[in-house]
Design a protein around this motif. Sequence first.
Motif, PDB file in Angstrom:
ATOM      1  N   VAL A  70       0.865  -1.172   0.039  1.00  0.00           N
ATOM      2  CA  VAL A  70       0.041   0.039  -0.136  1.00  0.00           C
ATOM      3  C   VAL A  70       0.837   1.198   0.009  1.00  0.00           C
ATOM      4  CG1 VAL A  70      -1.746   1.333   1.233  1.00  0.00           C
ATOM      5  CG2 VAL A  70      -1.848  -1.221   1.079  1.00  0.00           C
ATOM      6  N   ILE A  71       1.925   1.094   0.756  1.00  0.00           N
ATOM      7  CA  ILE A  71       2.696   2.585   0.731  1.00  0.00           C
ATOM      8  C   ILE A  71       3.648   2.732  -0.541  1.00  0.00           C
ATOM      9  CG2 ILE A  71       4.988   3.210   1.935  1.00  0.00           C
ATOM     10  CD1 ILE A  71       3.915   1.755   4.623  1.00  0.00           C
ATOM     11  N   ARG A  72       3.783   1.524  -1.074  1.00  0.00           N
ATOM     12  CA  ARG A  72       4.461   1.679  -2.408  1.00  0.00           C
ATOM     13  C   ARG A  72       3.634   2.021  -3.525  1.00  0.00           C
ATOM     14  NH1 ARG A  72       6.743  -3.468  -0.991  1.00  0.00           N
ATOM     15  NH2 ARG A  72       5.547  -4.534  -2.605  1.00  0.00           N
TER      16      ARG A  72
ATOM     17  N   LEU B 120      10.067   2.944   5.164  1.00  0.00           N
ATOM     18  CA  LEU B 120       9.624   2.871   3.747  1.00  0.00           C
ATOM     19  C   LEU B 120       8.880   4.005   3.202  1.00  0.00           C
ATOM     20  CD1 LEU B 120       9.662   1.116   1.180  1.00  0.00           C
ATOM     21  CD2 LEU B 120       7.358   0.139   1.792  1.00  0.00           C
ATOM     22  N   ALA B 121       7.850   4.481   4.179  1.00  0.00           N
ATOM     23  CA  ALA B 121       7.209   5.953   3.929  1.00  0.00           C
ATOM     24  C   ALA B 121       8.217   6.886   3.505  1.00  0.00           C
ATOM     25  CB  ALA B 121       5.993   6.001   4.712  1.00  0.00           C
ATOM     26  N   HIS B 122       9.157   7.007   4.709  1.00  0.00           N
ATOM     27  CA  HIS B 122      10.185   7.992   4.553  1.00  0.00           C
ATOM     28  C   HIS B 122      11.082   8.078   3.423  1.00  0.00           C
ATOM     29  CE1 HIS B 122      13.045  10.719   6.312  1.00  0.00           C
ATOM     30  NE2 HIS B 122      14.141   9.861   5.920  1.00  0.00           N
ATOM     31  N   GLU B 123      11.617   6.633   2.935  1.00  0.00           N
ATOM     32  CA  GLU B 123      12.462   6.652   1.900  1.00  0.00           C
ATOM     33  C   GLU B 123      11.800   6.818   0.647  1.00  0.00           C
ATOM     34  OE1 GLU B 123      13.658   2.371   2.239  1.00  0.00           O
ATOM     35  OE2 GLU B 123      14.742   2.723   3.959  1.00  0.00           O
ATOM     36  N   LEU B 124      10.340   6.548   0.604  1.00  0.00           N
ATOM     37  CA  LEU B 124       9.707   7.126  -0.767  1.00  0.00           C
ATOM     38  C   LEU B 124       9.264   8.420  -0.668  1.00  0.00           C
ATOM     39  CD1 LEU B 124       7.583   3.758  -0.921  1.00  0.00           C
ATOM     40  CD2 LEU B 124       9.503   3.979  -2.238  1.00  0.00           C
ATOM     41  N   GLY B 125       9.480   9.291   0.463  1.00  0.00           N
ATOM     42  CA  GLY B 125       9.115  10.613   0.284  1.00  0.00           C
ATOM     43  C   GLY B 125       7.756  10.876   0.623  1.00  0.00           C
ATOM     44  N   VAL B 126       6.975   9.716   1.093  1.00  0.00           N
ATOM     45  CA  VAL B 126       5.743   9.898   1.022  1.00  0.00           C
ATOM     46  C   VAL B 126       5.006  10.123   2.570  1.00  0.00           C
ATOM     47  CG1 VAL B 126       4.899   8.868  -1.152  1.00  0.00           C
ATOM     48  CG2 VAL B 126       5.236   7.527   1.085  1.00  0.00           C
ATOM     49  N   SER B 127       5.742  10.360   3.545  1.00  0.00           N
ATOM     50  CA  SER B 127       5.594  10.580   4.971  1.00  0.00           C
ATOM     51  C   SER B 127       4.418  11.655   5.289  1.00  0.00           C
ATOM     52  CB  SER B 127       6.877  10.537   5.804  1.00  0.00           C
ATOM     53  OG  SER B 127       7.550   9.697   5.744  1.00  0.00           O
TER      54      SER B 127
END
Length: 366
Positions: A207-209, A236-243
């Motif tokens: 879902v996060i991806r 993972l949310a931080h790494e993808l820049g969607v936090s």
Amino acid sequence: MIEILHIINSLEIGGAQKLLVDILPLMNNEKMKVSLLVLKSVDSSFYTRIKNSGIEIFSLNSGSYHNPFIILRLIPFLRKFSIVHVHLFPSLYWVALANIFVSTKLIFTEHSTNNRRRGKVGFSFIERYVYRQYSKVISISSQTQLILKQWLKVNEIDSRFIQIDNGINLNDFLPSNKTINVADASQFSKIVLMISRFSVQKDQETVIRAIPYIPVDGVLFAFAGSGPTLEKCRQLAHELGVSDKVVFWGQRTDIPDLINASYIGVQSSFWEGFGLTAVEFMAGNKPIVASDVAGLKQVVEDAGLLFPAGDEKRLAEAITHLLVDKQYYSQVSAKCWDRAKRYDIHHMVEKYTRLYTNILSGIYNE
């Protein structure tokens, strides 16, 4: 009066535990007394709810579910009840072995299509022996039953194996005007919500991806639950820049209110026995987007939307379509609500009650 004892590992948050929270109070009446035994005490909202409903709870206070001395401690309880209804492993094993010394009528409910014992040669013989100790084995979905029978190599017409679908109290999910007590939601117009324990099975990571592939502003992606993979998902949310679009609400007791406040429900799993949360979203008149896996598929197919497990792009497409097309959203929501009505918990309780009566009367064929 029929006296039934349900046995489960503990009342930590989970699907099987939620089932007991919902059905035990409905079963406890002037004709039937139900009690609950847990191998290990856990302080949870589930424990409190069952206790407050007037159900007697026994606890072995075992430090570990896997302690074989549990067998001896179970024997006195098996002697006291007409029927013992067991949920989850290793309670499945311990009760079967304890009953060698008692011969109480046993029922087991299979809650999942998969577990770590399946496929291991050493467990094949053991499992066949253990399941033979139960008068009835209930599966919570057709796929759960099919896979279990294949694993145990039992005859297709073996009457010990029956299906009773899970259910929910539809009244709990009627629309309300309650304001949910959560942070970070006010600035967003729509909430995409997943409610599940954080584990490898539940796969919140997909879902996060999917979030970077959803080109719609003002959407909050919320996760309710806790568990061992929570911190990995935060990272993972931080790494993808969607936090800034993701919020983790932790363990919640106000699930109907969260569903009422959401716009879309998601259940991303690698395997499921049934998919109770999917039904809860549908009962709340929300469209559900779920992974196309055994157990969950049978609940959602032709009502909500399915995507290949682990495929974030297909998940993103399904969510985006619901976000941008109001007419399509309304059509899917209506189908989901119609599907939810199949899973009224009162139907489930009626079938369980009839089963108990038939077993005590010597009638085994449903």
